[in-house]
Design a protein around this motif. Structure first.
Motif, PDB file in Angstrom:
ATOM      1  N   GLU A 120      -9.693  38.487 -15.715  1.00 48.53           N
ATOM      2  CA  GLU A 120     -10.051  39.526 -14.908  1.00 48.53           C
ATOM      3  C   GLU A 120     -11.339  40.015 -15.088  1.00 48.53           C
ATOM      4  N   ASN A 121     -11.913  39.935 -16.649  1.00 53.25           N
ATOM      5  CA  ASN A 121     -13.270  40.336 -16.999  1.00 53.25           C
ATOM      6  C   ASN A 121     -14.061  39.467 -16.401  1.00 53.25           C
ATOM      7  N   GLU A 122     -13.925  38.089 -16.520  1.00 60.02           N
ATOM      8  CA  GLU A 122     -14.860  37.145 -16.131  1.00 60.02           C
ATOM      9  C   GLU A 122     -15.079  37.318 -14.407  1.00 60.02           C
TER      10      GLU A 122
ATOM     11  N   TYR B  34       3.667  34.395 -22.866  1.00 59.52           N
ATOM     12  CA  TYR B  34       4.181  35.708 -22.380  1.00 59.52           C
ATOM     13  C   TYR B  34       3.973  36.563 -23.466  1.00 59.52           C
ATOM     14  N   GLY B  35       4.195  37.964 -23.036  1.00 60.09           N
ATOM     15  CA  GLY B  35       3.930  38.845 -24.180  1.00 60.09           C
ATOM     16  C   GLY B  35       2.356  39.372 -24.442  1.00 60.09           C
TER      17      GLY B  35
ATOM     18  N   SER C 279      -0.976  38.633 -21.533  1.00 61.72           N
ATOM     19  CA  SER C 279      -1.688  39.584 -20.995  1.00 61.72           C
ATOM     20  C   SER C 279      -3.076  39.895 -21.605  1.00 61.72           C
ATOM     21  N   GLY C 280      -3.559  39.137 -22.641  1.00 68.53           N
ATOM     22  CA  GLY C 280      -4.733  38.969 -23.216  1.00 68.53           C
ATOM     23  C   GLY C 280      -5.664  38.004 -22.363  1.00 68.53           C
ATOM     24  N   TYR C 281      -5.145  36.806 -21.995  1.00 67.12           N
ATOM     25  CA  TYR C 281      -5.448  35.898 -21.281  1.00 67.12           C
ATOM     26  C   TYR C 281      -5.691  36.298 -19.581  1.00 67.12           C
TER      27      TYR C 281
END
Length: 114
Positions: free
Chosen positions: A27-29, A15-16, A20-22
């Motif tokens: 989402e980008n993939e 979390y944190g 959000s980066g994961y």
């Protein structure tokens, strides 16, 4: 009392910022895969359009050659009609009169024999 060192007090786990980066990477993939499928669909569509254009160009070329041959044929016919129209009108009138008289006698003869 303990002193807080480096790295202490930083939240750990999924979390944190790390979480959000994961999610952003996933989402980008997903968006990249969607874009890839749309690009391949557009590519196949453009290839089909290219084939259709080639086919239509062949048909237009065939029609052009047919129109050219028809134009030549019509030109020859018009030339013959001009030659015919320049001929003597009295000659044509005599032929029509003789043909009409011949047909009249043929019809008269057929009716009389009955």
């Amino acid at each position: 009392m303990r002193r807080a060192g480096l790295g202490e007090g930083v939240p750990r786990g999924n979390y944190g910022y790390a979480g959000s980066g994961y999610r952003a990477c996933e989402e980008n993939e997903r968006l990249t895969e969607s874009l890839r499928s749309k690009v391949s669909a557009i590519k196949s569509l453009s290839i089909e359009i290219g084939h259709e254009v080639e086919h239509q160009n062949k048909l237009l070329a065939e029609m052009d050659s047919q129109f050219d041959s028809t134009t030549g044929f019509l030109g020859k016919t018009m030339g013959k009609l001009k030659i015919l129209s320049r001929g003597s009108q009295t000659k044509l009138f005599c032929y029509m009169t003789l043909f009409s008289l011949f047909m009249f006698f043929v019809i008269y003869w057929i009716v009389k024999l009955r």
